[in-house]
Scaffold this active site. Structure first.
Site, mmCIF file in Angstrom:
data_model
loop_
_atom_site.group_PDB
_atom_site.id
_atom_site.type_symbol
_atom_site.label_atom_id
_atom_site.label_comp_id
_atom_site.label_asym_id
_atom_site.label_seq_id
_atom_site.Cartn_x
_atom_site.Cartn_y
_atom_site.Cartn_z
ATOM 1 N N GLN A 124 40.513 31.640 38.223
ATOM 2 C CA GLN A 124 40.787 32.828 37.090
ATOM 3 C C GLN A 124 41.012 32.617 36.238
ATOM 4 O OE1 GLN A 124 41.656 36.152 39.265
ATOM 5 N NE2 GLN A 124 40.831 37.046 37.160
ATOM 6 N N LYS A 138 37.911 32.500 34.620
ATOM 7 C CA LYS A 138 36.942 33.312 34.430
ATOM 8 C C LYS A 138 37.190 34.365 33.294
ATOM 9 C CE LYS A 138 37.553 35.950 38.005
ATOM 10 N NZ LYS A 138 38.142 37.105 39.197
ATOM 11 N N LYS A 197 47.522 34.640 39.792
ATOM 12 C CA LYS A 197 47.020 35.170 41.126
ATOM 13 C C LYS A 197 48.316 35.375 41.905
ATOM 14 C CE LYS A 197 43.169 36.858 43.219
ATOM 15 N NZ LYS A 197 41.996 37.785 42.401
ATOM 16 N N GLY A 216 45.182 44.398 41.566
ATOM 17 C CA GLY A 216 44.594 44.613 42.814
ATOM 18 C C GLY A 216 43.217 43.003 43.423
ATOM 19 N N ASP A 217 43.230 42.517 44.421
ATOM 20 C CA ASP A 217 42.087 42.354 44.691
ATOM 21 C C ASP A 217 42.559 42.301 46.367
ATOM 22 O OD1 ASP A 217 41.182 39.935 44.667
ATOM 23 O OD2 ASP A 217 41.800 39.529 45.940
ATOM 24 N N THR A 230 34.714 46.453 38.354
ATOM 25 C CA THR A 230 33.735 44.611 39.033
ATOM 26 C C THR A 230 32.342 45.152 39.459
ATOM 27 O OG1 THR A 230 36.204 44.564 39.940
ATOM 28 C CG2 THR A 230 34.319 42.869 40.971
ATOM 29 N N ASN A 279 35.947 48.132 47.932
ATOM 30 C CA ASN A 279 35.644 48.442 46.236
ATOM 31 C C ASN A 279 35.201 47.553 45.579
ATOM 32 O OD1 ASN A 279 37.409 47.641 43.376
ATOM 33 N ND2 ASN A 279 37.739 49.718 44.119
ATOM 34 N N SER A 330 40.726 45.796 33.395
ATOM 35 C CA SER A 330 42.621 45.309 33.364
ATOM 36 C C SER A 330 42.335 44.906 31.705
ATOM 37 C CB SER A 330 42.489 43.960 34.417
ATOM 38 O OG SER A 330 42.777 44.769 35.128
#
Ligand code: 2IT
Length: 449
Positions: free
Chosen positions: A111, A114, A126, A165-166, A210, A241, A381
């Protein structure tokens, strides 16, 4: 890798023994950084690689909740705040039974790079829990989320750490988490979480972001090869999703997703998941909590392959794993590589084992890495955070246009970074290099912390 990199890698392996996912990610990133580390001897003097591979903070906590029958359950909650050099920690929460500290560490390390690639000011974090939301009632999920936030709230904030979210955490969970945060803190800091509902500060296009972002990135790759997305067939795994967003945008642009996969197997739909009815049904399937992709085959009368993965399907142009880490191992990679013209576009976080990734880079047309391809989610986000702090809301068109621009920029910056290092059109190395450089520069500037 030079001696310094090798030494740090050995130290990472010793210190994180048994945390194989985390070690895998560090190895994957290091492989790309050779040229850059050679160019910057100050990294060694400043202990840059030692510091960038050690989380700033990792929190683990007990989550106690009761089910509908009054039985007590205890899960373990986590938040890993990996790197805050370029902004508040930012990253999702994953609720899944196989979540461990190792999972959290690999995801928050990824992350960090990213988020840097998005060009927005967000550090890497995370969190999550080994709680399994599948098959739980609404009331059980709510009580779990409230218990989880009762500890997490003291570690987060709009300028501190902003979860989202994830896997296993969607709009419903974010709603319960925000409600509890608001209740405990007595504030209306809706910038503390992203992926919120529109009624309380969510951003339009966040649910789609995403998947849409992945397809926007794909468009740039196709453009590089002078190809059109129209008429292309895409195999994907997952049916949540992210897969939904990919199917929807692909259909809109004249391509078709022909497979979906779940823990029970995969479905093959030769006509493609292109109608509104089919695309909508994906949301229903996920919301049912059954976690079975066979439901799609039953509903639309297509073939279901129990216990199998979709990577051997004939006639596919583009492969986009959208499910979870390490779903593509050497065996799966070999199936994909039977198609020498395959576009292998990672979407899920680290869906490929390191040996399979290397193999695919040698044997298919192009490999694109998830930390670039799926960055549209966290980028949007970031846009949600901007809207919250300015107390305004952009239209869907405005957010979508910004997302498109960010994905093009991620692709172009990755391609340029690899090119500058003499690596050609290597999107994997390019993403690692571009993401790393900004974080490294910020860490050097901020001194030894
Ligand atoms: O893996 C990811 O980038 C996410 N789960 C989204 C993180 C975010 O903060 O939106």
């Amino acid at each position: 890798m030079n001696a310094y990199m090798k030494r740090v890698l050995e130290q990472v392996k010793a210190r994180n023994a048994g945390e194989d996912l985390f070690i895998q990610t560090v190895e994957e990133v290091f492989k790309s950084l050779e040229v850059v580390v050679k160019q910057h001897p100050e990294y060694e003097k400043m202990g840059l690689l030692e510091r960038i591979t050690e989380p700033e903070r990792q929190i683990s906590f007990r989550v106690t909740w009761t089910d509908d029958a009054g039985k007590v359950h205890v899960n373990r909650g986590y938040r890993v705040q990996f790197n805050g050099a370029i902004g508040p920690y930012k990253g999702g929460l994953r609720f899944a039974p196989n979540v461990t500290l190792d999972t959290m560490k690999f995801l928050s390390f990824e992350q960090t790079f990213k988020n840097s690639l998005t060009s927005l000011p967000m550090g890497g974090g995370k969190g999550g829990s080994d709680f399994d939301p599948n098959g739980k009632s609404d009331a059980e999920v709510m009580r779990f989320c409230q218990a989880f936030m009762s500890e997490l709230y003291r570690h987060i904030g709009p300028d501190v750490d902003v979860p989202a979210g994830d896997i296993g955490v969607g709009a419903r969970e974010i709603g319960y988490l925000f409600g509890q945060y608001r209740r405990i803190t007595g504030t209306y800091e809706n910038g503390v979480l992203t992926g919120k509902g529109i009624a309380y500060g969510g951003s339009l296009i966040r649910p789609e972001a995403t998947g849409y972002g992945a397809v926007y990135y794909l468009l740039e790759v196709l453009k590089h090869f002078g190809e059109d997305i129209k008429g292309k067939k895409i195999a994907i795994s997952g049916f949540g999703n992210v897969s939904w967003g990919v199917a929807k945008k692909a259909a809109e642009l004249g391509a078709k997703v022909v497979t979906l996969a779940g823990p029970d197997g995969y479905i093959y739909d030769p006509d493609g998941i292109v109608t509104d009815e089919k695309i909508e049904y994906m949301l229903e399937m996920r919301a049912s909590g059954r976690n079975k992709v066979k439901d799609y085959a039953d509903k639309f009368g297509v073939k279901f392959f129990a216990g199998e993965k979709p990577w051997g399907v004939e006639g596919v142009d583009i492969y986009m794993p959208c499910a979870f880490q390490n779903e593509i191992n050497m065996d799966e990679a070999k199936k994909i590589a039977r198609n020498k013209n395959a576009y292998y576009i990672e979407v899920a976080n680290m869906p490929t084992t390191n040996d399979a990734l290397e193999y695919l880079q040698k044997h298919v047309k192009i490999v694109a890495p998830s930390k670039a391809v799926n960055a549209g989610g966290v980028a949007t986000s970031g846009l949600e955070m901007s809207q919250n702090s300015e107390r305004l809301a952009w239209t869907a068109e405005e957010v979508d246009a910004k997302l498109k621009g960010i994905m093009k920029n991620i692709h172009d910056a990755s391609a340029a970074a690899a090119e500058e290092c003499g690596l050609g059109y290597d999107l994997v190395a390019g993403a690692n290099i571009a993401g790393f450089k900004k974080v490294a520069e910020a860490m050097i500037a901020q001194g030894l912390i």
